[in-house]
Design a protein around this motif. Sequence first.
Motif, PDB file in Angstrom:
ATOM      1  N   PHE A 197      39.143   5.333  33.834  1.00 46.16           N
ATOM      2  CA  PHE A 197      40.499   5.474  33.302  1.00 46.16           C
ATOM      3  C   PHE A 197      40.820   6.952  33.189  1.00 46.16           C
ATOM      4  O   PHE A 197      39.928   7.773  32.945  1.00 46.16           O
ATOM      5  CB  PHE A 197      40.610   4.855  31.902  1.00 46.16           C
ATOM      6  N   LEU A 198      42.087   7.283  33.356  1.00 47.66           N
ATOM      7  CA  LEU A 198      42.619   8.598  33.025  1.00 47.66           C
ATOM      8  C   LEU A 198      43.617   8.346  31.903  1.00 47.66           C
ATOM      9  O   LEU A 198      44.627   7.664  32.105  1.00 47.66           O
ATOM     10  CB  LEU A 198      43.294   9.241  34.237  1.00 47.66           C
ATOM     11  N   LEU A 199      43.313   8.832  30.716  1.00 45.94           N
ATOM     12  CA  LEU A 199      44.129   8.561  29.524  1.00 45.94           C
ATOM     13  C   LEU A 199      44.695   9.876  29.010  1.00 45.94           C
ATOM     14  O   LEU A 199      43.956  10.686  28.432  1.00 45.94           O
ATOM     15  CB  LEU A 199      43.285   7.872  28.447  1.00 45.94           C
ATOM     16  N   ASP A 200      45.957  10.110  29.266  1.00 45.18           N
ATOM     17  CA  ASP A 200      46.630  11.344  28.852  1.00 45.18           C
ATOM     18  C   ASP A 200      45.869  12.572  29.338  1.00 45.18           C
ATOM     19  O   ASP A 200      45.693  13.540  28.611  1.00 45.18           O
ATOM     20  CB  ASP A 200      46.820  11.366  27.342  1.00 45.18           C
ATOM     21  N   GLY A 201      45.363  12.497  30.587  1.00 48.49           N
ATOM     22  CA  GLY A 201      44.662  13.619  31.197  1.00 48.49           C
ATOM     23  C   GLY A 201      43.163  13.620  30.988  1.00 48.49           C
ATOM     24  O   GLY A 201      42.465  14.437  31.579  1.00 48.49           O
ATOM     25  N   ASP A 202      42.652  12.726  30.132  1.00 46.54           N
ATOM     26  CA  ASP A 202      41.219  12.688  29.850  1.00 46.54           C
ATOM     27  C   ASP A 202      40.554  11.545  30.610  1.00 46.54           C
ATOM     28  O   ASP A 202      40.943  10.383  30.444  1.00 46.54           O
ATOM     29  CB  ASP A 202      40.963  12.498  28.352  1.00 46.54           C
ATOM     30  N   PRO A 203      39.515  11.846  31.416  1.00 40.42           N
ATOM     31  CA  PRO A 203      38.813  10.781  32.132  1.00 40.42           C
ATOM     32  C   PRO A 203      37.792  10.084  31.223  1.00 40.42           C
ATOM     33  O   PRO A 203      37.141  10.720  30.395  1.00 40.42           O
ATOM     34  CB  PRO A 203      38.115  11.522  33.269  1.00 40.42           C
ATOM     35  N   VAL A 204      37.679   8.765  31.377  1.00 40.42           N
ATOM     36  CA  VAL A 204      36.686   7.981  30.643  1.00 40.42           C
ATOM     37  C   VAL A 204      36.311   6.783  31.514  1.00 40.42           C
ATOM     38  O   VAL A 204      37.160   6.222  32.198  1.00 40.42           O
ATOM     39  CB  VAL A 204      37.203   7.538  29.252  1.00 40.42           C
ATOM     40  N   THR A 205      35.034   6.434  31.516  1.00 40.12           N
ATOM     41  CA  THR A 205      34.561   5.258  32.243  1.00 40.12           C
ATOM     42  C   THR A 205      34.190   4.187  31.231  1.00 40.12           C
ATOM     43  O   THR A 205      33.514   4.472  30.233  1.00 40.12           O
ATOM     44  CB  THR A 205      33.345   5.604  33.120  1.00 40.12           C
ATOM     45  N   VAL A 206      34.653   2.960  31.484  1.00 38.20           N
ATOM     46  CA  VAL A 206      34.412   1.843  30.576  1.00 38.20           C
ATOM     47  C   VAL A 206      33.750   0.723  31.374  1.00 38.20           C
ATOM     48  O   VAL A 206      34.267   0.310  32.415  1.00 38.20           O
ATOM     49  CB  VAL A 206      35.736   1.355  29.942  1.00 38.20           C
ATOM     50  N   GLY A 207      32.616   0.253  30.872  1.00 39.85           N
ATOM     51  CA  GLY A 207      31.874  -0.795  31.549  1.00 39.85           C
ATOM     52  C   GLY A 207      32.214  -2.181  31.050  1.00 39.85           C
ATOM     53  O   GLY A 207      33.051  -2.360  30.142  1.00 39.85           O
ATOM     54  N   GLU A 208      31.551  -3.148  31.652  1.00 37.66           N
ATOM     55  CA  GLU A 208      31.749  -4.558  31.327  1.00 37.66           C
ATOM     56  C   GLU A 208      31.692  -4.791  29.815  1.00 37.66           C
ATOM     57  O   GLU A 208      30.800  -4.287  29.128  1.00 37.66           O
ATOM     58  CB  GLU A 208      30.661  -5.381  32.017  1.00 37.66           C
ATOM     59  N   GLY A 209      32.675  -5.525  29.307  1.00 41.56           N
ATOM     60  CA  GLY A 209      32.759  -5.806  27.883  1.00 41.56           C
ATOM     61  C   GLY A 209      33.528  -4.775  27.095  1.00 41.56           C
ATOM     62  O   GLY A 209      33.776  -4.946  25.903  1.00 41.56           O
ATOM     63  N   GLY A 210      33.948  -3.681  27.750  1.00 43.19           N
ATOM     64  CA  GLY A 210      34.682  -2.618  27.069  1.00 43.19           C
ATOM     65  C   GLY A 210      36.181  -2.893  27.031  1.00 43.19           C
ATOM     66  O   GLY A 210      36.727  -3.632  27.846  1.00 43.19           O
ATOM     67  N   LEU A 211      36.835  -2.258  26.072  1.00 45.56           N
ATOM     68  CA  LEU A 211      38.266  -2.454  25.822  1.00 45.56           C
ATOM     69  C   LEU A 211      38.963  -1.104  25.744  1.00 45.56           C
ATOM     70  O   LEU A 211      38.422  -0.158  25.160  1.00 45.56           O
ATOM     71  CB  LEU A 211      38.445  -3.192  24.487  1.00 45.56           C
ATOM     72  N   VAL A 212      40.152  -1.028  26.326  1.00 47.04           N
ATOM     73  CA  VAL A 212      41.006   0.156  26.230  1.00 47.04           C
ATOM     74  C   VAL A 212      42.406  -0.328  25.859  1.00 47.04           C
ATOM     75  O   VAL A 212      42.911  -1.276  26.466  1.00 47.04           O
ATOM     76  CB  VAL A 212      41.071   0.921  27.575  1.00 47.04           C
ATOM     77  N   VAL A 213      43.030   0.307  24.863  1.00 48.80           N
ATOM     78  CA  VAL A 213      44.408   0.005  24.494  1.00 48.80           C
ATOM     79  C   VAL A 213      45.202   1.299  24.641  1.00 48.80           C
ATOM     80  O   VAL A 213      44.889   2.306  23.998  1.00 48.80           O
ATOM     81  CB  VAL A 213      44.523  -0.542  23.055  1.00 48.80           C
ATOM     82  N   VAL A 214      46.218   1.257  25.497  1.00 44.04           N
ATOM     83  CA  VAL A 214      47.038   2.426  25.788  1.00 44.04           C
ATOM     84  C   VAL A 214      48.380   2.267  25.078  1.00 44.04           C
ATOM     85  O   VAL A 214      49.091   1.285  25.314  1.00 44.04           O
ATOM     86  CB  VAL A 214      47.260   2.572  27.312  1.00 44.04           C
ATOM     87  N   PRO A 215      48.751   3.224  24.219  1.00 46.74           N
ATOM     88  CA  PRO A 215      50.029   3.116  23.514  1.00 46.74           C
ATOM     89  C   PRO A 215      51.209   3.461  24.425  1.00 46.74           C
ATOM     90  O   PRO A 215      51.030   4.092  25.478  1.00 46.74           O
ATOM     91  CB  PRO A 215      49.896   4.139  22.385  1.00 46.74           C
ATOM     92  N   PRO A 216      52.413   3.076  24.020  1.00 41.56           N
ATOM     93  CA  PRO A 216      53.593   3.439  24.808  1.00 41.56           C
ATOM     94  C   PRO A 216      53.662   4.950  25.028  1.00 41.56           C
ATOM     95  O   PRO A 216      53.270   5.732  24.165  1.00 41.56           O
ATOM     96  CB  PRO A 216      54.763   2.965  23.935  1.00 41.56           C
ATOM     97  N   ARG A 217      54.152   5.320  26.188  1.00 45.61           N
ATOM     98  CA  ARG A 217      54.415   6.700  26.607  1.00 45.61           C
ATOM     99  C   ARG A 217      53.171   7.517  26.943  1.00 45.61           C
ATOM    100  O   ARG A 217      53.284   8.679  27.304  1.00 45.61           O
ATOM    101  CB  ARG A 217      55.294   7.441  25.607  1.00 45.61           C
ATOM    102  N   MET A 218      51.968   6.939  26.833  1.00 39.72           N
ATOM    103  CA  MET A 218      50.771   7.686  27.211  1.00 39.72           C
ATOM    104  C   MET A 218      50.535   7.536  28.710  1.00 39.72           C
ATOM    105  O   MET A 218      50.336   6.423  29.200  1.00 39.72           O
ATOM    106  CB  MET A 218      49.526   7.195  26.475  1.00 39.72           C
TER     107      MET A 218
END
Length: 157
Positions: free
Chosen positions: A73-94
């Motif tokens: 994932f690229l979240l507001d310019g920051d890279p992060v890798t999320v594996g099986e079972g992981g969760l990401v919630v992205v707020p509006p406008r990000m």
Amino acid sequence: MVDLNALVVRGEDAERVPLPHGGGFRLLADASGTGGALGANTLALGEGADGARPHFHAVSHELFYVTEGAVDFLLDGDPVTVGEGGLVVVPPRMPHAFGAAPGTTAELLAVLTPGVERFGYFRALGRIQHGLEPFDGLLPEQDRYDVHFVPTAGPWR
């Protein structure tokens, strides 16, 4: 008045939108089927395949649950890798983008809330990925689908 009807979508009944890397979308729920509460789909990504270029949603939160593999994932310019079972919630406008991590395939569940009618967007993406339509055809539809494309906001592929 409260809607007392449940939405049930069996896997075999979900519309599938194939993508050229061997993966594809499975369209589960659009806003019209949930009283506007949410939209949901799964996305299977081939090895190292992009899922979405950098974009944001003006109105909705987007939840990603990784059911198989690993997702970059690229979240507001920051890279992060999320594996099986992981969760990401992205707020509006990000601004965000995502794709299968290099050398892996991935599958994820995506939920957008509040819901937006987006099945047409996923169908268009399938046609674009197969070279049947130009990407630029989506640009006038950004408000309709609450998908607003942005220049790369960091180290995206």
